[in-house]
Design a protein around this motif. Sequence first.
Motif, PDB file in Angstrom:
ATOM      1  N   TRP A  42     -20.030  38.982  34.151  1.00 55.45           N
ATOM      2  CA  TRP A  42     -18.823  39.719  34.538  1.00 55.45           C
ATOM      3  C   TRP A  42     -17.850  38.783  35.246  1.00 55.45           C
ATOM      4  O   TRP A  42     -18.227  38.046  36.158  1.00 55.45           O
ATOM      5  N   ASP A  43     -16.590  38.809  34.830  1.00 53.04           N
ATOM      6  CA  ASP A  43     -15.554  37.956  35.428  1.00 53.04           C
ATOM      7  C   ASP A  43     -14.286  38.780  35.641  1.00 53.04           C
ATOM      8  O   ASP A  43     -13.429  38.851  34.762  1.00 53.04           O
ATOM      9  N   ARG A  44     -14.195  39.443  36.774  1.00 47.89           N
ATOM     10  CA  ARG A  44     -13.036  40.235  37.220  1.00 47.89           C
ATOM     11  C   ARG A  44     -12.757  41.485  36.385  1.00 47.89           C
ATOM     12  O   ARG A  44     -12.676  42.563  36.917  1.00 47.89           O
ATOM     13  N   ASP A  45     -12.554  41.353  35.062  1.00 53.34           N
ATOM     14  CA  ASP A  45     -12.187  42.511  34.239  1.00 53.34           C
ATOM     15  C   ASP A  45     -12.772  42.438  32.833  1.00 53.34           C
ATOM     16  O   ASP A  45     -12.395  43.204  31.956  1.00 53.34           O
ATOM     17  N   HIS A  46     -13.696  41.499  32.616  1.00 56.66           N
ATOM     18  CA  HIS A  46     -14.315  41.318  31.300  1.00 56.66           C
ATOM     19  C   HIS A  46     -15.649  40.600  31.457  1.00 56.66           C
ATOM     20  O   HIS A  46     -15.938  40.055  32.525  1.00 56.66           O
ATOM     21  N   TYR A  47     -16.422  40.634  30.396  1.00 53.42           N
ATOM     22  CA  TYR A  47     -17.645  39.840  30.336  1.00 53.42           C
ATOM     23  C   TYR A  47     -17.386  38.604  29.487  1.00 53.42           C
ATOM     24  O   TYR A  47     -16.709  38.679  28.462  1.00 53.42           O
ATOM     25  N   ASP A  48     -17.929  37.486  29.910  1.00 53.41           N
ATOM     26  CA  ASP A  48     -17.941  36.284  29.089  1.00 53.41           C
ATOM     27  C   ASP A  48     -19.192  36.364  28.219  1.00 53.41           C
ATOM     28  O   ASP A  48     -20.300  36.577  28.733  1.00 53.41           O
ATOM     29  N   VAL A  49     -19.002  36.232  26.910  1.00 54.80           N
ATOM     30  CA  VAL A  49     -20.090  36.383  25.947  1.00 54.80           C
ATOM     31  C   VAL A  49     -20.153  35.118  25.085  1.00 54.80           C
ATOM     32  O   VAL A  49     -19.140  34.734  24.484  1.00 54.80           O
ATOM     33  N   PRO A  50     -21.316  34.469  24.996  1.00 52.95           N
ATOM     34  CA  PRO A  50     -21.404  33.254  24.185  1.00 52.95           C
ATOM     35  C   PRO A  50     -21.199  33.547  22.700  1.00 52.95           C
ATOM     36  O   PRO A  50     -21.510  34.637  22.206  1.00 52.95           O
ATOM     37  N   ALA A  51     -20.696  32.562  21.993  1.00 47.75           N
ATOM     38  CA  ALA A  51     -20.363  32.705  20.572  1.00 47.75           C
ATOM     39  C   ALA A  51     -21.536  33.206  19.740  1.00 47.75           C
ATOM     40  O   ALA A  51     -21.347  33.983  18.804  1.00 47.75           O
ATOM     41  N   ASP A  52     -22.742  32.804  20.084  1.00 44.06           N
ATOM     42  CA  ASP A  52     -23.887  33.226  19.279  1.00 44.06           C
ATOM     43  C   ASP A  52     -24.217  34.710  19.439  1.00 44.06           C
ATOM     44  O   ASP A  52     -25.046  35.245  18.700  1.00 44.06           O
ATOM     45  N   HIS A  53     -23.542  35.414  20.356  1.00 39.31           N
ATOM     46  CA  HIS A  53     -23.709  36.865  20.516  1.00 39.31           C
ATOM     47  C   HIS A  53     -22.556  37.661  19.897  1.00 39.31           C
ATOM     48  O   HIS A  53     -22.589  38.885  19.870  1.00 39.31           O
ATOM     49  N   TYR A  54     -21.534  36.977  19.436  1.00 38.34           N
ATOM     50  CA  TYR A  54     -20.329  37.650  18.929  1.00 38.34           C
ATOM     51  C   TYR A  54     -20.653  38.657  17.819  1.00 38.34           C
ATOM     52  O   TYR A  54     -20.261  39.818  17.894  1.00 38.34           O
ATOM     53  N   ASP A  55     -21.357  38.229  16.792  1.00 40.07           N
ATOM     54  CA  ASP A  55     -21.654  39.113  15.663  1.00 40.07           C
ATOM     55  C   ASP A  55     -22.457  40.344  16.098  1.00 40.07           C
ATOM     56  O   ASP A  55     -22.224  41.452  15.607  1.00 40.07           O
ATOM     57  N   ALA A  56     -23.387  40.164  17.016  1.00 39.73           N
ATOM     58  CA  ALA A  56     -24.179  41.297  17.511  1.00 39.73           C
ATOM     59  C   ALA A  56     -23.307  42.294  18.270  1.00 39.73           C
ATOM     60  O   ALA A  56     -23.509  43.508  18.162  1.00 39.73           O
ATOM     61  N   MET A  57     -22.329  41.788  19.019  1.00 38.81           N
ATOM     62  CA  MET A  57     -21.430  42.691  19.759  1.00 38.81           C
ATOM     63  C   MET A  57     -20.586  43.513  18.781  1.00 38.81           C
ATOM     64  O   MET A  57     -20.402  44.719  18.968  1.00 38.81           O
ATOM     65  N   VAL A  58     -20.106  42.869  17.726  1.00 40.77           N
ATOM     66  CA  VAL A  58     -19.314  43.579  16.711  1.00 40.77           C
ATOM     67  C   VAL A  58     -20.200  44.596  15.988  1.00 40.77           C
ATOM     68  O   VAL A  58     -19.803  45.746  15.781  1.00 40.77           O
ATOM     69  N   ALA A  59     -21.422  44.202  15.639  1.00 45.16           N
ATOM     70  CA  ALA A  59     -22.344  45.122  14.963  1.00 45.16           C
ATOM     71  C   ALA A  59     -22.666  46.340  15.840  1.00 45.16           C
ATOM     72  O   ALA A  59     -22.887  47.434  15.318  1.00 45.16           O
ATOM     73  N   ALA A  60     -22.656  46.138  17.152  1.00 45.19           N
ATOM     74  CA  ALA A  60     -22.950  47.235  18.087  1.00 45.19           C
ATOM     75  C   ALA A  60     -21.738  48.127  18.341  1.00 45.19           C
ATOM     76  O   ALA A  60     -21.847  49.132  19.028  1.00 45.19           O
ATOM     77  N   GLY A  61     -20.569  47.725  17.819  1.00 44.18           N
ATOM     78  CA  GLY A  61     -19.395  48.589  17.950  1.00 44.18           C
ATOM     79  C   GLY A  61     -18.189  47.989  18.629  1.00 44.18           C
ATOM     80  O   GLY A  61     -17.145  48.647  18.715  1.00 44.18           O
TER      81      GLY A  61
END
Length: 88
Positions: A42-61
């Motif tokens: 968590w960084d003030r108003d968003h989460y920092d997410v590593p590139a290797d998690h990007y596709d999983a985040m999109v798949a989750a919605g």
Amino acid sequence: MILIDPPAVPRWDRLWSHLASDTSYDEVHAFAAAQGIPSRGWDRDHYDVPADHYDAMVAAGAVPVTSRELVLALRAAGLRRPKAQSRD
């Protein structure tokens, strides 16, 4: 709605995306927790997410948007928390 921008921010030998909500902090915290994103991301108003998690985040919605669109959505929702200005 949960938003995610493309992994483009280099840090710690990785590229990072930003994960945010256009509705509330509670929404993005719940989404991140359900996806196993640690609270240390968590960084003030968003989460920092590593590139290797990007596709999983999109798949989750998470909805892919540009970095500019993500910032505009945070501002429109009144959720943007800019970095503190340093005083000289």
